[in-house]
Every structure is written in C-alpha cells, then in structure tokens.
Design a protein around this motif. Sequence first.
Motif, PDB file in Angstrom:
ATOM      1  N   LEU A  88       0.815  -1.207   0.000  1.00 12.63           N
ATOM      2  CA  LEU A  88       0.000   0.000   0.000  1.00 12.63           C
ATOM      3  C   LEU A  88       0.852   1.261   0.000  1.00 12.63           C
ATOM      4  O   LEU A  88       1.937   1.287   0.581  1.00 12.63           O
ATOM      5  CB  LEU A  88      -0.882   0.035   1.247  1.00 12.63           C
ATOM      6  N   PHE A  89       0.326   2.302  -0.609  1.00  6.77           N
ATOM      7  CA  PHE A  89       0.984   3.602  -0.610  1.00  6.77           C
ATOM      8  C   PHE A  89       0.494   4.460   0.545  1.00  6.77           C
ATOM      9  O   PHE A  89       1.235   5.229   1.134  1.00  6.77           O
ATOM     10  CB  PHE A  89       0.726   4.303  -1.944  1.00  6.77           C
ATOM     11  N   GLU A  90      -0.783   4.323   0.867  1.00  7.99           N
ATOM     12  CA  GLU A  90      -1.336   5.107   1.969  1.00  7.99           C
ATOM     13  C   GLU A  90      -2.260   4.241   2.809  1.00  7.99           C
ATOM     14  O   GLU A  90      -2.763   3.218   2.355  1.00  7.99           O
ATOM     15  CB  GLU A  90      -2.081   6.333   1.443  1.00  7.99           C
ATOM     16  N   LYS A  91      -2.452   4.643   4.043  1.00  6.67           N
ATOM     17  CA  LYS A  91      -3.231   3.859   4.995  1.00  6.67           C
ATOM     18  C   LYS A  91      -4.718   3.863   4.650  1.00  6.67           C
ATOM     19  O   LYS A  91      -5.256   4.851   4.207  1.00  6.67           O
ATOM     20  CB  LYS A  91      -3.026   4.423   6.403  1.00  6.67           C
ATOM     21  N   PHE A  92      -5.333   2.715   4.830  1.00  7.18           N
ATOM     22  CA  PHE A  92      -6.784   2.623   4.747  1.00  7.18           C
ATOM     23  C   PHE A  92      -7.214   1.543   5.736  1.00  7.18           C
ATOM     24  O   PHE A  92      -6.377   0.756   6.183  1.00  7.18           O
ATOM     25  CB  PHE A  92      -7.253   2.331   3.311  1.00  7.18           C
ATOM     26  N   PRO A  93      -8.491   1.505   6.127  1.00  6.14           N
ATOM     27  CA  PRO A  93      -8.923   0.532   7.138  1.00  6.14           C
ATOM     28  C   PRO A  93      -8.550  -0.894   6.740  1.00  6.14           C
ATOM     29  O   PRO A  93      -8.874  -1.347   5.650  1.00  6.14           O
ATOM     30  CB  PRO A  93     -10.439   0.720   7.186  1.00  6.14           C
ATOM     31  N   GLY A  94      -7.836  -1.568   7.620  1.00  5.86           N
ATOM     32  CA  GLY A  94      -7.430  -2.947   7.372  1.00  5.86           C
ATOM     33  C   GLY A  94      -6.117  -3.087   6.640  1.00  5.86           C
ATOM     34  O   GLY A  94      -5.661  -4.193   6.375  1.00  5.86           O
ATOM     35  N   GLY A  95      -5.466  -1.975   6.308  1.00  2.00           N
ATOM     36  CA  GLY A  95      -4.196  -2.042   5.585  1.00  2.00           C
ATOM     37  C   GLY A  95      -3.146  -1.145   6.200  1.00  2.00           C
ATOM     38  O   GLY A  95      -3.448  -0.042   6.661  1.00  2.00           O
ATOM     39  N   ILE A  96      -1.921  -1.634   6.209  1.00  2.00           N
ATOM     40  CA  ILE A  96      -0.815  -0.892   6.807  1.00  2.00           C
ATOM     41  C   ILE A  96       0.264  -0.682   5.740  1.00  2.00           C
ATOM     42  O   ILE A  96       0.925  -1.641   5.335  1.00  2.00           O
ATOM     43  CB  ILE A  96      -0.203  -1.692   7.980  1.00  2.00           C
ATOM     44  N   PRO A  97       0.466   0.548   5.270  1.00  4.71           N
ATOM     45  CA  PRO A  97       1.554   0.772   4.313  1.00  4.71           C
ATOM     46  C   PRO A  97       2.913   0.605   5.008  1.00  4.71           C
ATOM     47  O   PRO A  97       3.058   0.960   6.175  1.00  4.71           O
ATOM     48  CB  PRO A  97       1.348   2.209   3.854  1.00  4.71           C
ATOM     49  N   ARG A  98       3.867   0.051   4.308  1.00  4.83           N
ATOM     50  CA  ARG A  98       5.209  -0.167   4.865  1.00  4.83           C
ATOM     51  C   ARG A  98       6.191   0.740   4.124  1.00  4.83           C
ATOM     52  O   ARG A  98       6.886   0.314   3.213  1.00  4.83           O
ATOM     53  CB  ARG A  98       5.637  -1.620   4.719  1.00  4.83           C
ATOM     54  N   ASP A  99       6.217   1.994   4.532  1.00  3.44           N
ATOM     55  CA  ASP A  99       7.117   2.955   3.893  1.00  3.44           C
ATOM     56  C   ASP A  99       8.579   2.571   4.033  1.00  3.44           C
ATOM     57  O   ASP A  99       9.413   3.018   3.258  1.00  3.44           O
ATOM     58  CB  ASP A  99       6.899   4.355   4.482  1.00  3.44           C
ATOM     59  N   ASN A 100       8.885   1.742   5.004  1.00  6.20           N
ATOM     60  CA  ASN A 100      10.266   1.345   5.256  1.00  6.20           C
ATOM     61  C   ASN A 100      10.591  -0.046   4.717  1.00  6.20           C
ATOM     62  O   ASN A 100      11.538  -0.682   5.174  1.00  6.20           O
ATOM     63  CB  ASN A 100      10.548   1.386   6.758  1.00  6.20           C
ATOM     64  N   ILE A 101       9.836  -0.523   3.740  1.00  6.00           N
ATOM     65  CA  ILE A 101      10.067  -1.881   3.225  1.00  6.00           C
ATOM     66  C   ILE A 101      11.485  -2.037   2.691  1.00  6.00           C
ATOM     67  O   ILE A 101      12.089  -3.095   2.826  1.00  6.00           O
ATOM     68  CB  ILE A 101       8.999  -2.280   2.174  1.00  6.00           C
ATOM     69  N   ASP A 102      12.053  -0.975   2.104  1.00  6.61           N
ATOM     70  CA  ASP A 102      13.420  -1.064   1.603  1.00  6.61           C
ATOM     71  C   ASP A 102      14.410  -1.309   2.737  1.00  6.61           C
ATOM     72  O   ASP A 102      15.342  -2.104   2.605  1.00  6.61           O
ATOM     73  CB  ASP A 102      13.798   0.184   0.808  1.00  6.61           C
ATOM     74  N   VAL A 103      14.212  -0.673   3.888  1.00  4.75           N
ATOM     75  CA  VAL A 103      15.087  -0.877   5.051  1.00  4.75           C
ATOM     76  C   VAL A 103      14.910  -2.288   5.593  1.00  4.75           C
ATOM     77  O   VAL A 103      15.891  -2.981   5.903  1.00  4.75           O
ATOM     78  CB  VAL A 103      14.785   0.178   6.148  1.00  4.75           C
ATOM     79  N   LEU A 104      13.658  -2.729   5.703  1.00  3.21           N
ATOM     80  CA  LEU A 104      13.388  -4.077   6.206  1.00  3.21           C
ATOM     81  C   LEU A 104      14.027  -5.140   5.320  1.00  3.21           C
ATOM     82  O   LEU A 104      14.555  -6.133   5.812  1.00  3.21           O
ATOM     83  CB  LEU A 104      11.874  -4.306   6.312  1.00  3.21           C
ATOM     84  N   LEU A 105      13.975  -4.936   4.013  1.00  2.00           N
ATOM     85  CA  LEU A 105      14.582  -5.898   3.094  1.00  2.00           C
ATOM     86  C   LEU A 105      16.106  -5.820   3.108  1.00  2.00           C
ATOM     87  O   LEU A 105      16.785  -6.846   3.013  1.00  2.00           O
ATOM     88  CB  LEU A 105      14.049  -5.677   1.676  1.00  2.00           C
ATOM     89  N   SER A 106      16.662  -4.623   3.233  1.00  2.00           N
ATOM     90  CA  SER A 106      18.127  -4.492   3.226  1.00  2.00           C
ATOM     91  C   SER A 106      18.750  -5.198   4.426  1.00  2.00           C
ATOM     92  O   SER A 106      19.866  -5.708   4.336  1.00  2.00           O
ATOM     93  CB  SER A 106      18.554  -3.023   3.171  1.00  2.00           C
ATOM     94  N   LYS A 107      18.039  -5.264   5.537  1.00  4.40           N
ATOM     95  CA  LYS A 107      18.524  -6.003   6.702  1.00  4.40           C
ATOM     96  C   LYS A 107      18.606  -7.500   6.424  1.00  4.40           C
ATOM     97  O   LYS A 107      19.228  -8.243   7.173  1.00  4.40           O
ATOM     98  CB  LYS A 107      17.609  -5.757   7.907  1.00  4.40           C
ATOM     99  N   ARG A 108      17.966  -7.930   5.351  1.00  3.48           N
ATOM    100  CA  ARG A 108      17.933  -9.343   4.972  1.00  3.48           C
ATOM    101  C   ARG A 108      18.649  -9.575   3.647  1.00  3.48           C
ATOM    102  O   ARG A 108      18.364 -10.514   2.924  1.00  3.48           O
ATOM    103  CB  ARG A 108      16.479  -9.798   4.913  1.00  3.48           C
ATOM    104  N   ASN A 109      19.558  -8.677   3.304  1.00  2.00           N
ATOM    105  CA  ASN A 109      20.411  -8.777   2.111  1.00  2.00           C
ATOM    106  C   ASN A 109      19.666  -8.665   0.784  1.00  2.00           C
ATOM    107  O   ASN A 109      20.121  -9.198  -0.223  1.00  2.00           O
ATOM    108  CB  ASN A 109      21.256 -10.056   2.144  1.00  2.00           C
ATOM    109  N   PHE A 110      18.533  -7.973   0.779  1.00  4.28           N
ATOM    110  CA  PHE A 110      17.828  -7.650  -0.455  1.00  4.28           C
ATOM    111  C   PHE A 110      17.864  -6.135  -0.629  1.00  4.28           C
ATOM    112  O   PHE A 110      17.661  -5.392   0.322  1.00  4.28           O
ATOM    113  CB  PHE A 110      16.372  -8.132  -0.417  1.00  4.28           C
ATOM    114  N   ILE A 111      18.118  -5.694  -1.846  1.00  8.72           N
ATOM    115  CA  ILE A 111      18.180  -4.266  -2.141  1.00  8.72           C
ATOM    116  C   ILE A 111      17.034  -3.919  -3.073  1.00  8.72           C
ATOM    117  O   ILE A 111      16.853  -4.551  -4.117  1.00  8.72           O
ATOM    118  CB  ILE A 111      19.527  -3.904  -2.806  1.00  8.72           C
TER     119      ILE A 111
END
Length: 197
Positions: free
Chosen positions: A154-177
Amino acid sequence: KTAQKPIDQKRWEYLMKRKAWYIMPLGWNTIAENGGNVLDYGCGDGDTVQRLVDYVNKYWIEKNIQDKKIHIVGLDLNNSRIENAEKYVKSNNPNITFEFHQDDISEGGLKYDDNYFSFGIITGVIEILEDSILNYFLDEVCRTISRGMYIEDLFEKFPGGIPRDNIDVLLSKRNFIMQKRHVILSEPFDVDKLQDP
C-alpha cells in the motif's frame, strides 16, 4: 483462514482484470529470462499465478526462449481459495508448471530449504500483517528466495491495511536491495465498463 470462499469462472476472470490495474508485471521479464522456482505467497485464488503464467509464456514466444523452465508454488492461508486456484489456473506450456498448497507461515515457517525459490511474488500480504509477525514473515521469505521479489504494498493507509514505507530498510537487513519502487494509482476501474459480479 477457514472461511469458505468459492468463486465461479466469471468472478475469477473479473479479479484477473481488476487486479491488473495494481498488480502490474513490472520486472517480471527478469523471472521469464531466468526461470527457476517461483513462490507466490498469499496466492489467493491463483489469479496472479495465472497472469505470471500468461506473461512468461507470451514473453518466451516473443523472445523465442525454449530452454527455460518455471515452477510456481502458490501458498495461501485459506484452503477454499487454494481450491479455486487449482480449479481455474491453467498452463498450456509444459515448461511452466505450478502447484498450490494451504500454508500458514506462523505455524513453523516455510517448509522449503534456504534459497529454494529463485523469485517471489508477494501481493496483498505485507500490508495486512501485524507488526508482531512482519519480521518473522520477511525472515522466512528472504531465507527461501535467492534472487528477487516482486512486492505489491500500500501507498497510503486505509482501514485494514498498513503501508510499509520502510520496506526497503526491512529488506536491506535481509540482504535484499530495492531496485525500483513504483507508485500505482489503481482507481477507477472501468475497463469495458466491467461491474464486480
């Protein structure tokens, strides 16, 4: 997880067209060019698997690729949706195969070896995960995927959904760029004036 969600062919075809507005084949050429095992976690009714099957088959015909194979494994929490996928997904190319299984990653992780999958497709999953399971989920998919992932979030929050603006950081911690990030505006949906059946 246990809800019965059978759908008919008309509804399934509608979902294929509807989701094409926001689950676009961006970067899927990399999957087609390399082949291998592909994970679709949260495969639902299999419509994204079908679109990948169709995309790869068309790409191989256009590029005259005959020496690659792709095997897609679709996993979903809901067995009823797995039944829909098994009923409707088709491949006319013997080098493009698939299978579907009911699976809950929170019950002991993915039952696949490290780097079993070359690629992963994750659509409509990360946005609904609670923070308490998100890191475990990412650990498992990154453990089993070796080359790359296509993630719809998701790009923006809506009921029942959580956007992950930091997905790039979360993936980089796991060796994905993160190589590319696109913002897709998915409304309105009016191709052929289709109405949700």
